[in-house]
Design an enzyme around this catalytic site. Structure first.
Site, PDB file in Angstrom:
ATOM      1  N   GLU A 155       0.840  -1.189   0.000  1.00  0.00           N
ATOM      2  CA  GLU A 155       0.000   0.000   0.000  1.00  0.00           C
ATOM      3  C   GLU A 155       0.881   1.247   0.000  1.00  0.00           C
ATOM      4  O   GLU A 155       1.823   1.339   0.758  1.00  0.00           O
ATOM      5  CB  GLU A 155      -0.879  -0.020   1.262  1.00  0.00           C
ATOM      6  CG  GLU A 155      -1.938   1.036   1.257  1.00  0.00           C
ATOM      7  CD  GLU A 155      -2.642   1.123  -0.088  1.00  0.00           C
ATOM      8  OE1 GLU A 155      -3.407   0.214  -0.391  1.00  0.00           O
ATOM      9  OE2 GLU A 155      -2.416   2.096  -0.840  1.00  0.00           O
ATOM     10  N   LYS A 191       8.479  -1.436  -2.066  1.00  0.00           N
ATOM     11  CA  LYS A 191       7.763  -0.706  -1.021  1.00  0.00           C
ATOM     12  C   LYS A 191       8.759  -0.097  -0.013  1.00  0.00           C
ATOM     13  O   LYS A 191       8.678   1.092   0.322  1.00  0.00           O
ATOM     14  CB  LYS A 191       6.795  -1.663  -0.305  1.00  0.00           C
ATOM     15  CG  LYS A 191       6.210  -1.147   0.965  1.00  0.00           C
ATOM     16  CD  LYS A 191       5.186  -0.052   0.741  1.00  0.00           C
ATOM     17  CE  LYS A 191       4.807   0.588   2.051  1.00  0.00           C
ATOM     18  NZ  LYS A 191       3.663   1.427   2.041  1.00  0.00           N
ATOM     19  N   CYS A 228       5.702   4.425   9.118  1.00  0.00           N
ATOM     20  CA  CYS A 228       6.446   3.643   8.112  1.00  0.00           C
ATOM     21  C   CYS A 228       7.904   4.029   7.887  1.00  0.00           C
ATOM     22  O   CYS A 228       8.766   3.156   7.797  1.00  0.00           O
ATOM     23  CB  CYS A 228       5.719   3.712   6.778  1.00  0.00           C
ATOM     24  SG  CYS A 228       4.246   2.697   6.772  1.00  0.00           S
TER      25      CYS A 228
HETATM   26  C1  UDX Z   1       0.368  -1.340   9.764  1.00  0.00           C
HETATM   27  C2  UDX Z   1       1.863  -1.150   9.670  1.00  0.00           C
HETATM   28  O1  UDX Z   1       2.239  -0.123  10.525  1.00  0.00           O
HETATM   29  C3  UDX Z   1       2.304  -0.854   8.282  1.00  0.00           C
HETATM   30  O2  UDX Z   1       3.687  -0.954   8.166  1.00  0.00           O
HETATM   31  C4  UDX Z   1       1.763  -1.823   7.363  1.00  0.00           C
HETATM   32  O3  UDX Z   1       2.054  -1.417   6.060  1.00  0.00           O
HETATM   33  C5  UDX Z   1       0.292  -2.039   7.553  1.00  0.00           C
HETATM   34  O4  UDX Z   1      -0.024  -2.301   8.904  1.00  0.00           O
HETATM   35  P1  UDX Z   1      -1.512   0.393  10.149  1.00  0.00           P
HETATM   36  O5  UDX Z   1      -2.765  -0.082   9.497  1.00  0.00           O
HETATM   37  O6  UDX Z   1      -1.267   1.847  10.161  1.00  0.00           O
HETATM   38  O7  UDX Z   1      -0.257  -0.133   9.417  1.00  0.00           O
HETATM   39  O8  UDX Z   1      -1.361  -0.277  11.595  1.00  0.00           O
HETATM   40  P2  UDX Z   1      -2.368  -0.276  12.775  1.00  0.00           P
HETATM   41  O9  UDX Z   1      -3.216   0.946  12.722  1.00  0.00           O
HETATM   42  O10 UDX Z   1      -1.582  -0.605  13.988  1.00  0.00           O
HETATM   43  O11 UDX Z   1      -3.333  -1.506  12.437  1.00  0.00           O
HETATM   44  C6  UDX Z   1      -3.020  -2.858  12.515  1.00  0.00           C
HETATM   45  C7  UDX Z   1      -4.227  -3.599  13.094  1.00  0.00           C
HETATM   46  O12 UDX Z   1      -3.996  -5.004  13.022  1.00  0.00           O
HETATM   47  C8  UDX Z   1      -4.527  -3.275  14.567  1.00  0.00           C
HETATM   48  O13 UDX Z   1      -5.827  -2.774  14.692  1.00  0.00           O
HETATM   49  C9  UDX Z   1      -4.369  -4.640  15.262  1.00  0.00           C
HETATM   50  O14 UDX Z   1      -5.279  -4.824  16.344  1.00  0.00           O
HETATM   51  C10 UDX Z   1      -4.639  -5.597  14.130  1.00  0.00           C
HETATM   52  N1  UDX Z   1      -4.135  -6.971  14.343  1.00  0.00           N
HETATM   53  C11 UDX Z   1      -2.863  -7.194  14.704  1.00  0.00           C
HETATM   54  C12 UDX Z   1      -4.996  -8.051  14.127  1.00  0.00           C
HETATM   55  O15 UDX Z   1      -6.172  -7.871  13.825  1.00  0.00           O
HETATM   56  N2  UDX Z   1      -4.509  -9.329  14.267  1.00  0.00           N
HETATM   57  C13 UDX Z   1      -3.238  -9.579  14.653  1.00  0.00           C
HETATM   58  O16 UDX Z   1      -2.855 -10.748  14.786  1.00  0.00           O
HETATM   59  C14 UDX Z   1      -2.389  -8.462  14.880  1.00  0.00           C
HETATM   60  C1  UDX Z   2       4.274   7.409   3.883  1.00  0.00           C
HETATM   61  C2  UDX Z   2       4.357   7.282   2.365  1.00  0.00           C
HETATM   62  O1  UDX Z   2       4.206   8.586   1.771  1.00  0.00           O
HETATM   63  C3  UDX Z   2       3.278   6.341   1.846  1.00  0.00           C
HETATM   64  O2  UDX Z   2       3.425   6.143   0.463  1.00  0.00           O
HETATM   65  C4  UDX Z   2       3.406   5.008   2.579  1.00  0.00           C
HETATM   66  O3  UDX Z   2       2.376   4.131   2.175  1.00  0.00           O
HETATM   67  C5  UDX Z   2       3.361   5.196   4.077  1.00  0.00           C
HETATM   68  O4  UDX Z   2       4.356   6.133   4.483  1.00  0.00           O
HETATM   69  P1  UDX Z   2       2.742   8.774   5.570  1.00  0.00           P
HETATM   70  O5  UDX Z   2       3.756   8.385   6.591  1.00  0.00           O
HETATM   71  O6  UDX Z   2       1.305   8.546   5.869  1.00  0.00           O
HETATM   72  O7  UDX Z   2       3.035   8.028   4.200  1.00  0.00           O
HETATM   73  O8  UDX Z   2       2.875  10.340   5.267  1.00  0.00           O
HETATM   74  P2  UDX Z   2       3.863  11.237   4.369  1.00  0.00           P
HETATM   75  O9  UDX Z   2       3.039  12.244   3.690  1.00  0.00           O
HETATM   76  O10 UDX Z   2       4.758  10.425   3.537  1.00  0.00           O
HETATM   77  O11 UDX Z   2       4.719  12.013   5.472  1.00  0.00           O
HETATM   78  C6  UDX Z   2       5.679  11.365   6.293  1.00  0.00           C
HETATM   79  C7  UDX Z   2       6.396  12.368   7.154  1.00  0.00           C
HETATM   80  O12 UDX Z   2       7.248  13.197   6.369  1.00  0.00           O
HETATM   81  C8  UDX Z   2       5.463  13.339   7.908  1.00  0.00           C
HETATM   82  O13 UDX Z   2       5.949  13.536   9.214  1.00  0.00           O
HETATM   83  C9  UDX Z   2       5.525  14.606   7.096  1.00  0.00           C
HETATM   84  O14 UDX Z   2       5.239  15.755   7.844  1.00  0.00           O
HETATM   85  C10 UDX Z   2       6.962  14.576   6.629  1.00  0.00           C
HETATM   86  N1  UDX Z   2       7.177  15.354   5.400  1.00  0.00           N
HETATM   87  C11 UDX Z   2       6.625  14.953   4.223  1.00  0.00           C
HETATM   88  C12 UDX Z   2       7.953  16.501   5.452  1.00  0.00           C
HETATM   89  O15 UDX Z   2       8.459  16.893   6.515  1.00  0.00           O
HETATM   90  N2  UDX Z   2       8.157  17.206   4.288  1.00  0.00           N
HETATM   91  C13 UDX Z   2       7.624  16.833   3.102  1.00  0.00           C
HETATM   92  O16 UDX Z   2       7.853  17.522   2.098  1.00  0.00           O
HETATM   93  C14 UDX Z   2       6.824  15.668   3.070  1.00  0.00           C
END
Ligand code: UDX
Ligand code: UDX
Length: 483
Positions: free
Chosen positions: A169, A224, A280
């Site tokens: 993603e 990724k 991430c």
């Molecule tokens: C997470 C990771 O941070 C990211 O690197 C990855 O790409 C996608 O998963 P995110 O969706 O932002 O991203 O994480 P989070 O909001 O913590 O959600 C993960 C969910 O999985 C939680 O709600 C957790 O309860 C659930 N989970 C975890 C299950 O349902 N089953 C499990 O065994 C472990």
């Molecule tokens: C990132 C990637 O962009 C996305 O493709 C991946 O799936 C997950 O990780 P995210 O972490 O949600 O997404 O946000 P992003 O907009 O990438 O920003 C990451 C961090 O960099 C933030 O703290 C943001 O404030 C900072 N940032 C981003 C800067 O300081 N300057 C910029 O120009 C862009």
């Protein structure tokens, strides 16, 4: 027999799983989606009648949930039923950095992914396509495949079969719905061509075919990590230049604009800020570092590790500047923090620069008032691991070092009375329109505005008699000799 997709399940109802399935459900009316999570509070929140109380805030998400929930999108904790019925299962569980054992501090902890694979092996029926959505270390698909294969090795389970695909993603929080509805590309990695085509057909409901890329599974996993590493490296690069701008009298916004016009560089992702956060970037770079170290590529590992190191340094640097400008001490000084989320338009605080910066300021003795339009007081307390100061009682008095300060949360902006400084850490739209002339009258003199996002109205701040420090703007700060 032709394998037809009807039911799709996603394990993990987080920032990735929730919005991704919601958008898919809105685009594929003839398919049925289950989003399952072990956390029942989270599932309850996804099912909340009051759409302003969904577990995550994303512009546009509410409207999509309204149109799909309990129609072709179900949020549930019933993992068995969700797996049994699924033709495709997306794995979107969290993969935090390991804190103990081999690879601690760098490699991802795959215990949740492994647990999911075991559940899929146990409950699935017939043929199932498993799709890795979570960002994972390269060759995780192999682990998943091995666990699944072991399930098919005994006779009872011989009717089961699996194809494992990688479909990372790329959504960014705050723009997740837009990114999902109109992705730059959809990446599908795998060996099983027919499974890859079936997954592609789902996306083709709304994504033009030419944006769907097929690769081998390892390229997809590595793409990724590399994508996030490149983006993070860009932010670290421009932040490092901001420090040079400050001491030379250049302005990092002007430098960004100038280099961004070079079509080879491009203008996006060049905003200097308080340091990158989010779930991430750091995790994925550290995964890359671990991978490089594992294969003996020490120089490669060192190169990428520096992107994280400089980000840490940059965050510390901001707290130090605040102390330095306030005459070397912030003990008992009221400082307003504007924004705690790691970026605007999300309630996510994971790895937010605000965490480290606020902690540093509190340990220097400051009394912070923290405002964020979407982050809750409880979340901030969890992140800072310091209790909020309430009703005249400071539970944080450190008897060894009684200089430690405290913090309070505010959900409104009526907080500037007697403040020595304001520090802008998240680029929320509402901060752009603060009436600094009115604020100035309430603050202690001389007062400072520290803008780590370059969003405040510079002319108004100056006219109001406030001192302004704007990240990376050397023209506001004089040359090194004057600092
Ligand atoms: C997470 C990771 O941070 C990211 O690197 C990855 O790409 C996608 O998963 P995110 O969706 O932002 O991203 O994480 P989070 O909001 O913590 O959600 C993960 C969910 O999985 C939680 O709600 C957790 O309860 C659930 N989970 C975890 C299950 O349902 N089953 C499990 O065994 C472990
Ligand atoms: C990132 C990637 O962009 C996305 O493709 C991946 O799936 C997950 O990780 P995210 O972490 O949600 O997404 O946000 P992003 O907009 O990438 O920003 C990451 C961090 O960099 C933030 O703290 C943001 O404030 C900072 N940032 C981003 C800067 O300081 N300057 C910029 O120009 C862009």
């Amino acid at each position: 027999m032709v394998f037809k997709i009807k039911n799709i399940s996603c394990i993990g109802a987080g920032f990735v799983g929730g919005p991704t399935m919601s958008v898919m459900a809105s685009k594929c009316n003839d398919l049925f989606f289950h989003v399952v999570d072990i956390n029942d509070e989270r599932i309850d929140a996804w099912n909340n009648e009051d759409l302003s109380r969904l577990p995550i805030f994303e512009p546009g998400l509410k409207e999509i949930i309204e149109n799909t929930r309990n129609k072709n999108l179900l949020f549930t904790t019933n993992i068995k039923a969700a797996i049994e019925s699924a033709d495709i299962i997306f794995i979107s569980v969290n993969t935090p950095t390991k804190t103990r054992g081999i690879g601690a501090g760098k490699s991802s902890d795959l215990k949740w992914v492994e647990a999911c694979a075991r559940q899929v092996a146990e409950f699935s029926k017939g043929h199932t396509i498993i799709v890795e959505k979570s960002t994972l270390p390269v060759r995780t698909a192999e682990v998943i495949q091995k666990i699944l294969n072991s399930a098919t090795s005994d006779l009872e389970n011989a009717k089961k079969s699996f194809s494992v695909l990688s479909n990372p993603e790329f959504l960014a929080e705050g723009t997740a719905i837009r990114d999902l509805e109109n992705p730059d590309r959809v990446l599908i990695g795998g060996e099983d061509k027919s499974a890859m085509l079936l997954l592609s057909q789902i996306y083709e409901n709304w994504v033009p075919k030419e944006k769907i890329l097929f690769t081998n599974i390892w390229s997809s996993e590595l793409a990724k990590l590399t994508s996030n590493a490149f983006l993070a490296q860009r932010v670290s690069s421009i932040n490092s230049i901001s420090a040079i701008c400050e001491v030379t009298g250049a302005n990092v916004r002007e430098v960004s604009r100038a280099i961004g016009k070079d079509s080879r560089i491009g203008s996006k992702f060049l905003d200097s800020g308080p340091g990158f956060g989010g779930s991430c970037f750091k995790k994925d770079i550290l995964n890359l570092v671990y991978l490089a170290e594992y294969f003996g590529l020490k120089e490669v590992a060192k190169f990428w590790e520096e992107v994280v190191n400089i980000n840490n340094w940059h965050q510390k640097r901001i707290a130090q500047i605040v102390v330095q400008k306030l005459f070397g001490t912030i003990s008992s000084k009221k400082i307003i923090i504007l924004g705690f989320a790691f970026k605007a338009n999300t309630n996510d605080t994971r790895e937010s620069a605000a965490i480290r910066i606020c902690k540093d300021l509190i340990y220097e003795g400051a009394e912070l008032i923290i405002h964020d339009p979407k982050v809750s007081m409880l979340q901030i307390e969890k992140d800072l691991q310091i209790k909020q100061f309430s009703s005249g009682k400071n539970e944080n008095i450190d008897y060894l070092n009684n200089n430690i300060g405290n913090w309070q949360f505010s959900n409104n902006l009526n907080i500037f009375d007697d403040a020595h400084a304001v520090l802008v850490l998240t680029e929320w739209e509402e901060y752009k329109y603060i009436e600094w002339d009115k604020v100035a009258k309430r603050m202690v003199k001389p007062a400072w505005i520290f803008d780590a996002r370059s969003i405040v109205n510079i002319d108004l701040v100056k006219k109001s008699g406030l001192n302004l420090w704007s990240l990376g703007d050397g023209s506001q700060q004089g040359t090194k000799d004057e600092i």
